[in-house]
Scaffold this active site. Sequence first.
Site, PDB file in Angstrom:
ATOM      1  N   GLN A  51       0.817  -1.217   0.000  1.00  0.00           N
ATOM      2  CA  GLN A  51       0.000   0.000   0.000  1.00  0.00           C
ATOM      3  C   GLN A  51       0.852   1.269   0.000  1.00  0.00           C
ATOM      4  OE1 GLN A  51      -2.789  -1.658   3.266  1.00  0.00           O
ATOM      5  NE2 GLN A  51      -4.097  -0.273   2.102  1.00  0.00           N
ATOM      6  N   CYS A  94     -10.944   0.430   3.390  1.00  0.00           N
ATOM      7  CA  CYS A  94      -9.532   0.201   3.106  1.00  0.00           C
ATOM      8  C   CYS A  94      -8.877   1.543   2.814  1.00  0.00           C
ATOM      9  CB  CYS A  94      -9.407  -0.723   1.896  1.00  0.00           C
ATOM     10  SG  CYS A  94      -7.706  -1.045   1.413  1.00  0.00           S
ATOM     11  N   LEU A  95      -7.680   1.740   3.348  1.00  0.00           N
ATOM     12  CA  LEU A  95      -6.981   3.012   3.115  1.00  0.00           C
ATOM     13  C   LEU A  95      -6.677   3.211   1.628  1.00  0.00           C
ATOM     14  CD1 LEU A  95      -4.531   3.002   6.170  1.00  0.00           C
ATOM     15  CD2 LEU A  95      -6.640   4.321   5.909  1.00  0.00           C
ATOM     16  N   HIS A 136      -8.018  -9.479   5.535  1.00  0.00           N
ATOM     17  CA  HIS A 136      -8.071  -8.328   4.617  1.00  0.00           C
ATOM     18  C   HIS A 136      -6.646  -7.923   4.206  1.00  0.00           C
ATOM     19  CE1 HIS A 136      -9.600  -4.133   3.463  1.00  0.00           C
ATOM     20  NE2 HIS A 136      -8.293  -3.994   3.498  1.00  0.00           N
ATOM     21  N   GLU A 137      -5.753  -7.846   5.191  1.00  0.00           N
ATOM     22  CA  GLU A 137      -4.371  -7.433   4.902  1.00  0.00           C
ATOM     23  C   GLU A 137      -3.628  -8.491   4.083  1.00  0.00           C
ATOM     24  OE1 GLU A 137      -3.629  -4.443   5.344  1.00  0.00           O
ATOM     25  OE2 GLU A 137      -5.359  -4.042   6.600  1.00  0.00           O
ATOM     26  N   HIS A 140      -4.104  -8.145   0.470  1.00  0.00           N
ATOM     27  CA  HIS A 140      -3.249  -7.131  -0.171  1.00  0.00           C
ATOM     28  C   HIS A 140      -1.962  -7.752  -0.709  1.00  0.00           C
ATOM     29  CE1 HIS A 140      -5.331  -3.351   0.417  1.00  0.00           C
ATOM     30  NE2 HIS A 140      -5.519  -3.593   1.696  1.00  0.00           N
TER      31      HIS A 140
HETATM   32 NI    NI Z   1      -6.887  -2.510   2.929  1.00  0.00          NI
END
Ligand code: NI
Length: 172
Positions: A51, A94-95, A136-137, A140
Amino acid sequence: MAVKTILTEPNKILRQISKPVEKVGKEEQKLMDDMLDTMYAANGIGLAAIQIGVPKRIIVMDISKDQDKKEPRYFVNPVIKNKDEQKTTYEEGCLSVPNQFAEIDRPSQCEVEYLDYNGVPQLLKAEGLLATCIQHEMDHLEGILFIDYLSKLKKSMIIKKLSKAKSDRIVV
Ligand code: NI
């Protein structure tokens, strides 16, 4: 320690598959420090290295609600071992997908093997918010975003919105 820029959808870098870390050294620890700063600055509870544009299998998290009692967690090369068949639903954001939220079902419990901040192997049994956040992470690291679980229509509407928000931006 430094706050980095968080990449947002539809940036293609977010779709890269992250590579395993060979050794947890100074460079990786500095990356984790920066990731944690970046996550706290953005009021997030989890962040994957990709990210901020680094394709390494590293995640930081802090799901503690108390701002004064921080509980940072670091996961290097995390692997999910056992997933519960039972599912739990959380409204996720999510960022990297700013201001968008959707209800996502995920296994309610899981076990995660990983290396910690010092490179020591650990096993964590997670449930509830912690289990959801880890999953969730981990997505990524595979280039997957939570919007990928939505219908094609819903997903394309969100991407359209995010792309529009970007083109409207001006710098003067
Ligand atoms: Ni996220």
